[in-house]
Scaffold this active site. Sequence first.
Site, PDB file in Angstrom:
ATOM      1  N   ILE A 116     -14.394  17.697   9.359  1.00 27.85           N
ATOM      2  CA  ILE A 116     -14.668  16.597   8.418  1.00 27.85           C
ATOM      3  C   ILE A 116     -13.656  16.540   7.293  1.00 27.85           C
ATOM      4  O   ILE A 116     -13.725  15.684   6.427  1.00 27.85           O
ATOM      5  CB  ILE A 116     -16.087  16.697   7.801  1.00 27.85           C
TER       6      ILE A 116
ATOM      7  N   GLU B 245      -9.620  18.380   5.696  1.00 25.75           N
ATOM      8  CA  GLU B 245      -8.544  19.365   5.815  1.00 25.75           C
ATOM      9  C   GLU B 245      -8.320  20.000   4.453  1.00 25.75           C
ATOM     10  O   GLU B 245      -7.970  19.331   3.495  1.00 25.75           O
ATOM     11  CB  GLU B 245      -7.286  18.633   6.297  1.00 25.75           C
TER      12      GLU B 245
ATOM     13  N   PHE C  95      -6.342  25.640   3.171  1.00 24.74           N
ATOM     14  CA  PHE C  95      -6.303  26.831   4.011  1.00 24.74           C
ATOM     15  C   PHE C  95      -6.999  26.647   5.351  1.00 24.74           C
ATOM     16  O   PHE C  95      -7.485  27.587   5.944  1.00 24.74           O
ATOM     17  CB  PHE C  95      -6.899  28.020   3.259  1.00 24.74           C
TER      18      PHE C  95
ATOM     19  N   ASP D 186      -9.475  22.456 -12.300  1.00 24.14           N
ATOM     20  CA  ASP D 186      -8.931  21.617 -11.223  1.00 24.14           C
ATOM     21  C   ASP D 186      -9.829  20.398 -11.014  1.00 24.14           C
ATOM     22  O   ASP D 186     -10.074  19.992  -9.887  1.00 24.14           O
ATOM     23  CB  ASP D 186      -8.827  22.465  -9.944  1.00 24.14           C
TER      24      ASP D 186
ATOM     25  N   ARG E 227     -10.314  14.212  -6.110  1.00 22.60           N
ATOM     26  CA  ARG E 227     -10.285  14.844  -4.776  1.00 22.60           C
ATOM     27  C   ARG E 227     -11.265  16.010  -4.685  1.00 22.60           C
ATOM     28  O   ARG E 227     -11.659  16.427  -3.599  1.00 22.60           O
ATOM     29  CB  ARG E 227      -8.857  15.323  -4.446  1.00 22.60           C
ATOM     30  N   ASN E 228     -11.641  16.569  -5.840  1.00 20.37           N
ATOM     31  CA  ASN E 228     -12.572  17.696  -5.848  1.00 20.37           C
ATOM     32  C   ASN E 228     -14.007  17.297  -6.190  1.00 20.37           C
ATOM     33  O   ASN E 228     -14.834  18.138  -6.525  1.00 20.37           O
ATOM     34  CB  ASN E 228     -12.081  18.782  -6.805  1.00 20.37           C
TER      35      ASN E 228
ATOM     36  N   ASP F  51     -15.050  22.740  -5.384  1.00 18.91           N
ATOM     37  CA  ASP F  51     -13.784  23.458  -5.469  1.00 18.91           C
ATOM     38  C   ASP F  51     -13.663  24.288  -6.741  1.00 18.91           C
ATOM     39  O   ASP F  51     -12.976  23.926  -7.688  1.00 18.91           O
ATOM     40  CB  ASP F  51     -12.618  22.464  -5.391  1.00 18.91           C
TER      41      ASP F  51
HETATM   42  P1  ADP Z   1      -9.374  23.193  -0.158  1.00 24.42           P
HETATM   43  O1  ADP Z   1      -9.936  23.459  -1.512  1.00 24.42           O
HETATM   44  O2  ADP Z   1      -9.253  24.400   0.701  1.00 24.42           O
HETATM   45  O3  ADP Z   1      -8.128  22.376  -0.177  1.00 24.42           O
HETATM   46  P2  ADP Z   1     -11.582  21.414   0.077  1.00 24.42           P
HETATM   47  O4  ADP Z   1     -12.743  22.235  -0.287  1.00 24.42           O
HETATM   48  O5  ADP Z   1     -11.033  20.509  -0.988  1.00 24.42           O
HETATM   49  O6  ADP Z   1     -10.446  22.321   0.638  1.00 24.42           O
HETATM   50  O7  ADP Z   1     -11.958  20.535   1.339  1.00 24.42           O
HETATM   51  C1  ADP Z   1     -11.081  19.628   1.937  1.00 24.42           C
HETATM   52  C2  ADP Z   1     -11.810  18.372   2.341  1.00 24.42           C
HETATM   53  O8  ADP Z   1     -12.898  18.687   3.224  1.00 24.42           O
HETATM   54  C3  ADP Z   1     -12.461  17.650   1.169  1.00 24.42           C
HETATM   55  O9  ADP Z   1     -11.560  16.764   0.537  1.00 24.42           O
HETATM   56  C4  ADP Z   1     -13.603  16.901   1.835  1.00 24.42           C
HETATM   57  O10 ADP Z   1     -13.136  15.696   2.408  1.00 24.42           O
HETATM   58  C5  ADP Z   1     -14.022  17.856   2.940  1.00 24.42           C
HETATM   59  N1  ADP Z   1     -15.142  18.713   2.470  1.00 24.42           N
HETATM   60  C6  ADP Z   1     -15.065  19.890   1.828  1.00 24.42           C
HETATM   61  N2  ADP Z   1     -16.297  20.381   1.532  1.00 24.42           N
HETATM   62  C7  ADP Z   1     -17.175  19.464   1.988  1.00 24.42           C
HETATM   63  C8  ADP Z   1     -18.615  19.352   1.962  1.00 24.42           C
HETATM   64  N3  ADP Z   1     -19.379  20.300   1.408  1.00 24.42           N
HETATM   65  N4  ADP Z   1     -19.170  18.268   2.514  1.00 24.42           N
HETATM   66  C9  ADP Z   1     -18.406  17.292   3.061  1.00 24.42           C
HETATM   67  N5  ADP Z   1     -17.068  17.314   3.110  1.00 24.42           N
HETATM   68  C10 ADP Z   1     -16.440  18.390   2.585  1.00 24.42           C
END
Ligand code: ADP
Length: 463
Positions: A197, A199, A202, A303, A307-308, A321
């Site tokens: 869902i 990326e 990591f 942060d 996006r977060n 995040d």
């Molecule tokens: P990272 O911090 O490792 O870069 P993220 O936590 O920001 O990764 O997650 C990347 C993407 O995954 C987010 O932008 C979102 O689209 C999706 N995502 C992350 N956590 C969730 C969640 N709990 N529910 C739905 N989508 C999520």
Amino acid sequence: MKSWASSTRVAKRDHSKPKAGELAYRKGDILTIVETGTGKGHYMARHNTTGEEGLISTTNVREREAICVDPSLSLMPWFHGKISGPEAVSKLLPVEDGLFLVRESIRHPGDYVLCVSYSSQVIHYRVIYKDSKLTIDNTQYFYNLLDMIEFYSKHKGAIVTKLLKPKEKEGTKSAELELSKTGWLLDIRELTLGGSIGEGEFGAVYAGDYMGQKVAVKNIKCDVTAQAFLEETTVMTKLQHKNLVRLLGVILHNGLHIVTELMAKGNLVNFLRTRGRYVISHIIEDVCEGMEYLESKRLVHRDLAARNILVSNEGVAKVSDFGLTKLDCKASDKAKLPVKWTAPEALKKEKLSTRSDVWSYGVLLWETFSYGRQPYPKMSLKEVKELVEQGYRMEAPEECPPSVYALMRCCWEAEPRKRPSFQKLQEKLERDEKDRGRERDGKRENADPGLNPRSSVSACFRL
Ligand code: ADP
């Protein structure tokens, strides 16, 4: 919907002589509630270790506690670094079958040695690094030490015994033990993984199902990164708020799996870009409430950006995040700070505070009211840094009500003390909400959203 998040309990006392239909447990055991409607004062629960099910008394259990954010908490407490063979032997004495540690080889730099106690001796297995993988017997290959230890803890394989007990390095605590004791360790067998869902930096994030609840799962395979993410999750165990994405627990298998509630509508940037104009009602209030909660705990997010922010199926926005969230206010790694969202004093003097989060909140307001545009369009990071320092500020997004832009400008005061706190911002947003209600009730006559700054915020919130 079944709320699994609140269904893990820790036993407060022993219950060793259960009556028919009751569950036996000991103080500190972790129990999962599978049904609450089983009669007054009782739950139907499953024992997390034995898997048995039965009735428990509601007064005999308590909620999970937060894990202390402790840098000595380690996913690899058995890793002792560069020590010699004789030193390893002395650490494993008195010999106990299955006691083990891993050291870095002195004779073959870059290789590891697995040292295992068995039958009054210590056996040293050289772990060879080959084609980006680790192996002891050229048959079983592993991506990292975590995987290798997980495998030999379950299977004897080509070694003399299953690994039974880690010899912890002085000054480290086993994360696995701590997570399990506190009820945050989940069981891989209960997890069903679905499609990707999102990326992350990591690796991919997957949708999934954990004991009937929809979840999101982030799998971090690299052991060093997993260790860093462990800190993020220990921060999350402390946080419980309707506007913060909730941690359900972690799974130690194939690296680290972080399991959180599923936010079905994804991140705010995509949400805003695809849902059109009239969806921003409550989003900025939701984020502000989540941030006010962090502020009250003296935690700095570092942060905060659209996006977060993730959006639930019901349209509730939640802050996520927490990778950079810290109590202390020194930016240890400036390179990591997101320039377009970070306050000038934080970029310059490395001083991060709740008030630098408020700056980022201003940028998030801009992103929200421009429906997911990248801030400082067409400007390089270097330009942004220099111009903002000289007093440049972004213009109001098109059709942004003046009062909302005024809020952004308050958040972008050069002097951190002049910026409002999240509490003040929250109060302001609440007042606006009330005004909006009054307007709707027709109590306010002749309201001119264009002239009255407060009611123009209201106008833009109206669905
Ligand atoms: P990272 O911090 O490792 O870069 P993220 O936590 O920001 O990764 O997650 C990347 C993407 O995954 C987010 O932008 C979102 O689209 C999706 N995502 C992350 N956590 C969730 C969640 N709990 N529910 C739905 N989508 C999520």
